[in-house]
Design a protein around this motif. Structure first.
Motif, PDB file in Angstrom:
ATOM      1  N   GLN A   1       0.821  -1.203   0.000  1.00  0.00           N
ATOM      2  CA  GLN A   1       0.000   0.000   0.000  1.00  0.00           C
ATOM      3  C   GLN A   1       0.861   1.262   0.000  1.00  0.00           C
ATOM      4  OE1 GLN A   1      -3.882  -0.430   2.461  1.00  0.00           O
ATOM      5  NE2 GLN A   1      -2.512  -2.030   3.243  1.00  0.00           N
ATOM      6  N   ARG A   2       2.000   1.237   0.703  1.00  0.00           N
ATOM      7  CA  ARG A   2       2.903   2.388   0.665  1.00  0.00           C
ATOM      8  C   ARG A   2       3.498   2.536  -0.735  1.00  0.00           C
ATOM      9  NH1 ARG A   2       4.658   4.831   5.146  1.00  0.00           N
ATOM     10  NH2 ARG A   2       6.698   5.234   4.188  1.00  0.00           N
TER      11      ARG A   2
ATOM     12  N   ASP B   1       2.010   1.605  -3.505  1.00  0.00           N
ATOM     13  CA  ASP B   1       0.918   2.116  -4.337  1.00  0.00           C
ATOM     14  C   ASP B   1       0.721   3.614  -4.110  1.00  0.00           C
ATOM     15  OD1 ASP B   1      -1.392   1.456  -6.137  1.00  0.00           O
ATOM     16  OD2 ASP B   1      -2.507   2.272  -4.434  1.00  0.00           O
ATOM     17  N   GLN B   2       0.874   4.052  -2.854  1.00  0.00           N
ATOM     18  CA  GLN B   2       0.710   5.476  -2.542  1.00  0.00           C
ATOM     19  C   GLN B   2       1.801   6.309  -3.202  1.00  0.00           C
ATOM     20  OE1 GLN B   2       1.027   6.359   1.599  1.00  0.00           O
ATOM     21  NE2 GLN B   2       0.159   8.413   1.402  1.00  0.00           N
ATOM     22  N   ARG B   3       3.042   5.808  -3.185  1.00  0.00           N
ATOM     23  CA  ARG B   3       4.141   6.559  -3.795  1.00  0.00           C
ATOM     24  C   ARG B   3       3.958   6.678  -5.310  1.00  0.00           C
ATOM     25  NH1 ARG B   3       7.331   3.270  -0.434  1.00  0.00           N
ATOM     26  NH2 ARG B   3       7.942   2.045  -2.272  1.00  0.00           N
TER      27      ARG B   3
ATOM     28  N   ASN C   1      -0.042   8.479  -5.722  1.00  0.00           N
ATOM     29  CA  ASN C   1      -0.446   9.590  -4.843  1.00  0.00           C
ATOM     30  C   ASN C   1      -1.842   9.392  -4.261  1.00  0.00           C
ATOM     31  OD1 ASN C   1       1.912  11.149  -5.039  1.00  0.00           O
ATOM     32  ND2 ASN C   1       1.265  11.927  -7.050  1.00  0.00           N
ATOM     33  N   ARG C   2      -2.356   8.192  -4.297  1.00  0.00           N
ATOM     34  CA  ARG C   2      -3.632   7.894  -3.665  1.00  0.00           C
ATOM     35  C   ARG C   2      -3.368   7.398  -2.234  1.00  0.00           C
ATOM     36  NH1 ARG C   2      -4.551   6.079  -8.978  1.00  0.00           N
ATOM     37  NH2 ARG C   2      -6.339   7.098  -9.994  1.00  0.00           N
ATOM     38  N   VAL C   3      -4.207   7.819  -1.304  1.00  0.00           N
ATOM     39  CA  VAL C   3      -3.982   7.456   0.093  1.00  0.00           C
ATOM     40  C   VAL C   3      -4.328   5.995   0.335  1.00  0.00           C
ATOM     41  CG1 VAL C   3      -4.634   7.932   2.481  1.00  0.00           C
ATOM     42  CG2 VAL C   3      -4.401   9.819   0.844  1.00  0.00           C
ATOM     43  N   PHE C   4      -5.456   5.526  -0.198  1.00  0.00           N
ATOM     44  CA  PHE C   4      -5.908   4.167   0.098  1.00  0.00           C
ATOM     45  C   PHE C   4      -6.168   3.396  -1.184  1.00  0.00           C
ATOM     46  CE2 PHE C   4      -7.610   6.514   3.860  1.00  0.00           C
ATOM     47  CZ  PHE C   4      -6.746   5.954   4.791  1.00  0.00           C
ATOM     48  N   ASN C   5      -5.854   2.108  -1.119  1.00  0.00           N
ATOM     49  CA  ASN C   5      -6.342   1.139  -2.095  1.00  0.00           C
ATOM     50  C   ASN C   5      -7.329   0.273  -1.335  1.00  0.00           C
ATOM     51  OD1 ASN C   5      -6.573  -1.469  -3.463  1.00  0.00           O
ATOM     52  ND2 ASN C   5      -4.931  -0.740  -4.794  1.00  0.00           N
TER      53      ASN C   5
END
Length: 444
Positions: free
Chosen positions: A222-223, A225-227, A230-234
């Protein structure tokens, strides 16, 4: 027409598969597919291993409650019934040719109880095991013992001195063959109880490690994916993480509760039961030897030829009873458990005093007076023994209930976890697939 065989994948096929995997890893969609597959595999493995490990420990805990401990208790009852039957046989003999009906019934009830429990134990035990061999020994020896007792009774009714010899030989069979076999059976079943208890309390190391790996991998994914986005949550990965955390916390909590319950059952139930059984058996041995002291009337000596064997064994039995009562008092953790033990200790002191008075009468030549002090209805050692046995029975029933309550609580803490872990693992894998597919759709 011969059937053509399908050739196994050769080195070239494996090389091609590795080449495709490397090519897939060079693109972000390919890396996402690989990551999703690995995460789903780890989560499913976590749920599967958890299900198997917890089911194994739940089975062991159930064995503690429904098999091992009951068999251990039955083995103790077999010993107690045999020892009490030997005590009743000696008491009936001392009563003269016309045996009291209550003593006769007590002997018959003890033999019937021992026989029934042996049949039940044999049905639950492998015949080739140590317990099975001891049960076979008891089943073979018990008819011989009862036959000797009946011969002693027949001779006693006719006023023949041979009756005492038959009774002493029956007691020898009991003390050298039957009771040692019953003790070994009890030891074997208690050892199996301890093994099942240890198996039930064994930490599920593989499940805990896989759970930590799954949660760490999902957090990392998830981190990542965020990097990249730029989305906070999947939402899919978040659901998988939540499912894995729930399983991990459930596992840790349930196993902690199970270990706590089983530890309480072992420390405050099983330990007390073992000591109380020792106390009850010691009192039975002391009572049987006390009766045989009057039956033999000094004709059986210790190996050194200096003392009456039965009187010496009585003294040893009383010493063992006192030690077991002291130990049981230390283990008792409530008034309901301590009360019967205090009564038993008081009656044991009373028993000693009455026994000394009986021995003084016998040594002075007053056999009838000594006999009344041993088997009389009032102020006799027999009355003290019965009171001790009843108090120990109450203490055993209380500790048995305490053991059952704690052990069942430990077992029940694990009951729903295997199915719950499997269901949450499937939910977590589905969340991973949904979360990864959502990201993949952005590359189309």
């Amino acid at each position: 027409m011969p059937i053509a065989s399908v050739p196994a994948p050769g080195p070239g096929a494996w090389a091609e598969a590795r080449s495709r995997l490397r090519r897939a890893a060079t693109t972000e969609p390919g890396r996402l597919r690989i990551l999703g597959a690995v995460l789903a595999l780890v989560v499913v493995a976590f749920g599967t291993v958890t299900g198997f490990e917890v089911a194994d420990r739940a089975d062991a805990a159930d064995d503690v409650v429904s098999r091992s401990q009951p068999l251990s208790a039955d083995a103790a009852d077999i010993y107690r019934s045999l020892a009490d039957a030997d005590t009743a046989a000696a008491g009936a003999f001392l009563s003269g040719p016309q045996e009291p009906a209550d003593i006769r019934e007590r002997y018959a009830r003890d033999i019937s109880t021992a026989s029934r429990l042996l049949v039940e134990a044999a049905a639950s035990t492998d015949g080739s095991s140590e317990s099975g061999r001891e049960i076979a020994t008891l089943n073979e020896g018990l008819p011989r013992y009862t036959g000797l007792v009946e011969r002693a009774r027949a001779a006693n009714r006719q006023g023949l001195p041979l009756g005492g010899a038959y009774l002493r030989y029956a007691n020898q069979q009991m003390t050298t063959q039957l009771l040692p076999a019953a003790q070994r059976l009890y030891d074997a079943e208690t050892a199996r109880l301890h093994r099942d208890d240890a198996d039930a309390r064994d930490l599920p190391y593989a499940s805990l490690v896989l759970g930590l790996v799954a949660v760490a991998a999902l957090v990392w994914a998830q981190r990542r994916d965020q990097r990249l986005t730029n989305r906070v949550f999947n939402q899919g990965l978040l659901a998988a993480t939540a499912a894995s955390v729930v399983v991990l916390l459930w596992l840790a909590t349930a196993h902690t509760l199970a270990r706590s319950g089983l530890t309480e059952a072992q420390e405050h139930g099983q330990s007390s039961l073992q000591v109380l059984n020792t106390a009850r058996i010691s009192s039975l041995k002391a009572r049987a030897n006390e009766n045989l002291t009057l039956v033999a009337r000094g004709s059986v000596l210790t190996d050194d030829g200096l003392n009456d064997k039965y009187e010496t064994d009585y003294t040893a039995g009383m010493a063992a009873l006192t030690g077991a009562l002291d130990r049981a008092g230390e283990l008792a953790d409530d008034e309901e458990g301590r009360g019967p033990l205090s009564e038993a200790a008081s009656r044991a002191g009373e028993w000693r005093q009455r026994h000394q008075a009986a021995r003084a009468m016998d040594d002075a030549g007053d056999y009838e007076g000594a006999l009344s002090r041993i088997i009389g209805p009032k102020e006799s050692t027999g009355q003290s023994f019965d009171q001790i046995d009843a108090a120990l029975k109450r203490a055993l029933d209380h500790e048995q209930a305490e053991f059952g309550r704690a052990a069942e609580g430990g077992r029940d803490a694990l009951t729903a976890l295997p199915l719950g872990a499997a269901g949450l693992a499937v939910l977590g894998a589905a969340g991973i697939v949904v979360g990864i597919n959502r990201r993949l759709s952005e590359y189309r």
